[in-house]
Design a protein around this motif. Structure first.
Motif, PDB file in Angstrom:
ATOM      1  N   GLN A 154       1.111  -1.017  -0.091  1.00 28.74           N
ATOM      2  CA  GLN A 154       0.170   0.019  -0.060  1.00 28.74           C
ATOM      3  C   GLN A 154       1.116   0.719   0.190  1.00 28.74           C
ATOM      4  O   GLN A 154       0.818   2.437  -0.936  1.00 28.74           O
ATOM      5  N   VAL A 158       1.000   4.366  -2.930  1.00 29.00           N
ATOM      6  CA  VAL A 158       0.213   5.469  -2.525  1.00 29.00           C
ATOM      7  C   VAL A 158       1.785   6.917  -2.555  1.00 29.00           C
ATOM      8  O   VAL A 158       1.898   7.881  -2.645  1.00 29.00           O
ATOM      9  N   PHE A 305      -7.120   7.589   0.737  1.00 22.60           N
ATOM     10  CA  PHE A 305      -6.367   6.398   0.650  1.00 22.60           C
ATOM     11  C   PHE A 305      -6.254   5.545   1.806  1.00 22.60           C
ATOM     12  O   PHE A 305      -4.983   6.004   3.084  1.00 22.60           O
TER      13      PHE A 305
END
Length: 483
Positions: A154, A158, A305
């Motif tokens: 993740q 991002v 996010f």
């Protein structure tokens, strides 16, 4: 020389933007349709593409349908207004940032200064991932467990974008370390990273600390003060314990996120800001909204996010690695190396760690100090007792459970909550305020854990700083009450 391509059907706007970019020393080309854009991309792959989504022959997102077309280019969206939808779209499409029309020179300069070829960024992430098996860490984060590898994926996804990140997880899981790792992998890495604990600042001062104030704006303001948004200009602002921020200030933060402008306390002229926001909380966001600790509109604006950190008890396989890492750092500081015995590592791996990584670090430090020799055995390490497991995410799941009494006792003074009904429970009479109920739960939990503040904070799902602040306030209120 860095080359930019502007894709915008507004000829005048594209021409003006082209001149501004050329003034920064870049070469520039313009395209006013998807067809022209594809031609320009084929002729010379740009380092940067400034892309308007509304074009006469389709949507700018159609360019993403061919992954090879933009493989070596950073994409920055040009939009008429900032919105949550734009941010999500930017991430999904692979864009790294967006500019709001009319284009602001300061924001444009910031975007241009952060241009990094996608290949360079991918190589950095690939190196971190490749070395994970041997080194056991990804940036500043340590652990090889599947739960942590999901977090690393993740972060890699991002970090290169400019979207807002919302980190959730129990106290002590390392939310600020995640934020720092995102910053160090981002295009803002050369600019400041500033971490702010919203629960550690007095409610009377937090607006001035975040936005700054003008000289003479209130009693004691004898000079102009730069707030966090100004000090983190061009970089990353990490807002920890965002649910501790007063509701009226949450409204102002939402306004900054939507407009890119803020107002110092006592000022009449707003200022522009170019800061990436990463927020964090040890509460469940939806639960925080339901309890009134977080505005729902701010929650959705921050939660572009989400990253949820696992508690240490869900990745016990990482405990030996983390413990050895902490022990090595302490040894370097103290000038004497020590090591764990196999039995010590086994005991550490069997413990449930209600205070998570922070508790582990403190336990290792204490064991290092108490061990007389160079080998640390099990004597000074925590071990499991027979008390129930301590989940630390949500206060309502803590081991001190509230039982509701049928009515408030008329003999009970307002502001007081009486009596533990039995060990591990506390009675909350109907009609008391939420503040009184919170105080009762905190004080009962503290007593339940023998006044061990770290375990108390972990059980309640709050940070140690927040617990100290609450206890300090209760003591002050007690001292100011009737004698």
């Amino acid at each position: 020389m860095t080359h930019a391509l502007i894709v915008d059907d507004d000829v005048d706007s594209a021409a003006m933007l082209s001149e501004l970019i050329a003034m920064q020393g870049l070469t520039v080309a313009c395209a006013h349709s998807l067809r022209d854009a594809r031609k320009q991309l084929a002729l010379q792959a740009p380092d940067l593409v400034l892309l308007d989504l509304r074009l006469p022959d389709g949507s700018g997102m159609d360019l993403f349908s061919d992954p090879d077309l933009l493989a070596n280019s950073e994409v920055v969206l040009i939009t008429g207004h900032a919105s949550l939808e734009t941010s999500i779209l930017a991430l999904r499409l692979g864009a790294v940032d967006y500019l709001i029309k009319p284009i602001n020179m300061k924001h444009l300069q910031g975007v241009l200064s952060r241009v990094i070829k996608p290949a360079v960024f991918k190589a950095e992430v690939a190196d971190l991932t490749a070395n994970l098996a041997s080194t056991g860490h990804f940036g500043q984060l340590w652990g090889r467990s599947p739960a942590m590898q999901r977090v690393y994926d993740q972060i890699a996804r991002v970090a290169g974008s400019g979207v807002t990140v919302f980190i959730t997880g129990e106290s002590g899981t390392g939310k600020e370390v995640v934020a720092q790792t995102i910053h160090e992998l981002s295009r803002r890495r050369k600019m400041p990273f500033l971490g702010v604990n919203c629960g550690a600042i007095s409610p009377n001062l937090i607006e001035s600390e975040i936005f700054g104030h003008e000289k003479g704006s209130f009693t004691g303001a004898d000079r102009q003060h730069q707030g966090f948004f100004e000090r983190a200009a061009g970089g990353t602002l990490f807002l920890d314990e965002i649910t501790e921020m007063p509701p009226d200030l949450q409204v102002k933060l939402l306004r900054v996120l939507e407009t890119g402008r803020f107002l110092r306390v006592g000022a009449t002229q707003s200022q522009e800001t170019d800061v990436r926001i990463i927020a964090a909380t040890n509460r469940s966001p939806m639960q925080a909204v339901a309890e009134g600790h977080l505005r729902v509109d701010l929650m959705y604006r921050l939660n572009v996010f989400p990253i949820d950190l696992p508690p240490l008890r869900d990745r016990l396989s990482d405990v030996p690695l983390l413990a050895d890492r902490f022990l090595k750092l302490i040894g370097e500081q103290e000038g004497r190396e020590k090591s764990f015995s196999p039995e010590a590592l086994a005991q550490l791996s069997a413990y449930r760690w209600p205070g998570n990584v922070r508790e582990l670090r403190n336990a290792v430090h204490r064991a290092y100090v108490m061990a007389s020799g160079n080998t640390i055995d099990t004597q000074w390490l925590p071990q499991e007792d027979r008390s129930p497991d301590v989940p630390a995410m949500a206060p309502d799941s803590a081991p001190v459970q509230a039982a509701v009494a049928p009515a408030r006792d008329s003999e009970t003074p307002a502001g007081r909550v009486n009596g533990e009904a039995s060990e591990g429970s506390v009675v909350l009479p109907l009609g008391i305020s939420l503040a009184e109920a919170e105080q009762a739960l905190i004080e009962a939990t503290l007593q339940h854990y023998g006044h061990q503040k770290e375990r108390t904070a972990a059980a309640l799902g709050i940070s140690l700083k927040t617990l100290y602040n609450r206890l300090k306030r209760y003591a002050a209120e007690e001292g100011s009450g009737p004698g």
